[in-house]
Scaffold this motif. Structure first.
Motif, mmCIF file in Angstrom:
data_model
loop_
_atom_site.group_PDB
_atom_site.id
_atom_site.type_symbol
_atom_site.label_atom_id
_atom_site.label_comp_id
_atom_site.label_asym_id
_atom_site.label_seq_id
_atom_site.Cartn_x
_atom_site.Cartn_y
_atom_site.Cartn_z
ATOM 1 N N PRO A 5 0.829 -1.209 0.000
ATOM 2 C CA PRO A 5 0.000 0.000 0.000
ATOM 3 C C PRO A 5 0.861 1.256 0.000
ATOM 4 C CG PRO A 5 -0.025 -1.020 2.153
ATOM 5 C CD PRO A 5 0.711 -1.960 1.231
ATOM 6 N N ARG A 7 2.019 4.867 0.943
ATOM 7 C CA ARG A 7 1.969 5.593 2.214
ATOM 8 C C ARG A 7 0.971 6.747 2.159
ATOM 9 N NH1 ARG A 7 6.672 7.753 6.138
ATOM 10 N NH2 ARG A 7 5.346 9.167 7.291
ATOM 11 N N TYR A 10 -2.469 5.377 2.602
ATOM 12 C CA TYR A 10 -2.679 4.993 3.998
ATOM 13 C C TYR A 10 -2.978 6.225 4.848
ATOM 14 C CZ TYR A 10 -1.538 3.447 8.714
ATOM 15 O OH TYR A 10 -1.577 3.189 10.060
ATOM 16 N N ARG A 11 -2.176 7.275 4.675
ATOM 17 C CA ARG A 11 -2.380 8.489 5.462
ATOM 18 C C ARG A 11 -3.723 9.138 5.126
ATOM 19 N NH1 ARG A 11 2.130 10.978 7.868
ATOM 20 N NH2 ARG A 11 1.289 13.016 7.302
ATOM 21 N N PHE A 13 -6.426 7.568 4.131
ATOM 22 C CA PHE A 13 -7.455 6.750 4.773
ATOM 23 C C PHE A 13 -7.564 7.080 6.260
ATOM 24 C CE2 PHE A 13 -8.152 3.064 7.519
ATOM 25 C CZ PHE A 13 -9.488 2.841 7.251
ATOM 26 N N VAL A 14 -6.428 7.188 6.931
ATOM 27 C CA VAL A 14 -6.448 7.473 8.372
ATOM 28 C C VAL A 14 -7.062 8.842 8.636
ATOM 29 C CG1 VAL A 14 -4.996 7.876 10.389
ATOM 30 C CG2 VAL A 14 -4.547 5.925 8.909
ATOM 31 N N LEU A 32 -7.953 -0.663 8.549
ATOM 32 C CA LEU A 32 -6.554 -0.893 8.932
ATOM 33 C C LEU A 32 -6.166 -2.356 8.730
ATOM 34 C CD1 LEU A 32 -6.001 1.210 12.162
ATOM 35 C CD2 LEU A 32 -5.185 1.664 9.866
ATOM 36 N N LEU A 35 -5.580 -2.845 5.041
ATOM 37 C CA LEU A 35 -4.292 -2.270 4.628
ATOM 38 C C LEU A 35 -3.129 -3.119 5.134
ATOM 39 C CD1 LEU A 35 -4.958 1.527 5.150
ATOM 40 C CD2 LEU A 35 -4.601 0.350 2.983
ATOM 41 N N ALA A 39 0.027 -5.229 3.145
ATOM 42 C CA ALA A 39 1.420 -4.850 3.396
ATOM 43 C C ALA A 39 2.335 -6.050 3.156
ATOM 44 C CB ALA A 39 1.580 -4.337 4.812
#
Length: 75
Positions: A5, A7, A10-11, A13-14, A32, A35, A39
């Motif tokens: 994934p 970065r 990911y950020r 999504f968070v 999470l 994701l 990984a």
């Protein structure tokens, strides 16, 4: 082979789904987990205390010697 994934994704999504920012807790945990399943880790995490005492001195001396007196590569 699974795709690692990104970065930024990911950020993003968070930021969107975090419960402290108004997102749903269950959806956040599920996202999470998804994701984390995507990984891929190339090497195991190896940890340990650095050498101490005589072992540390011998390690530093060996590394210094290898750097100082390394033979040039022949190609």
């Amino acid at each position: 082979m699974t795709k690692r994934p990104d970065r930024a994704a990911y950020r993003d999504f968070v930021r969107r789904a975090h419960p402290d920012r108004g997102g749903d807790h269950d959806e956040f945990v599920a996202g999470l987990a998804a994701l984390a399943a995507d990984a891929r880790y190339d090497a195991p995490v190896v940890g340990g205390d650095p050498p101490r005492g005589v072992r540390a001195v011998a390690t530093r001396l060996r590394r210094w010697h290898d750097r100082r007196f390394r033979k040039p590569r022949v190609e």
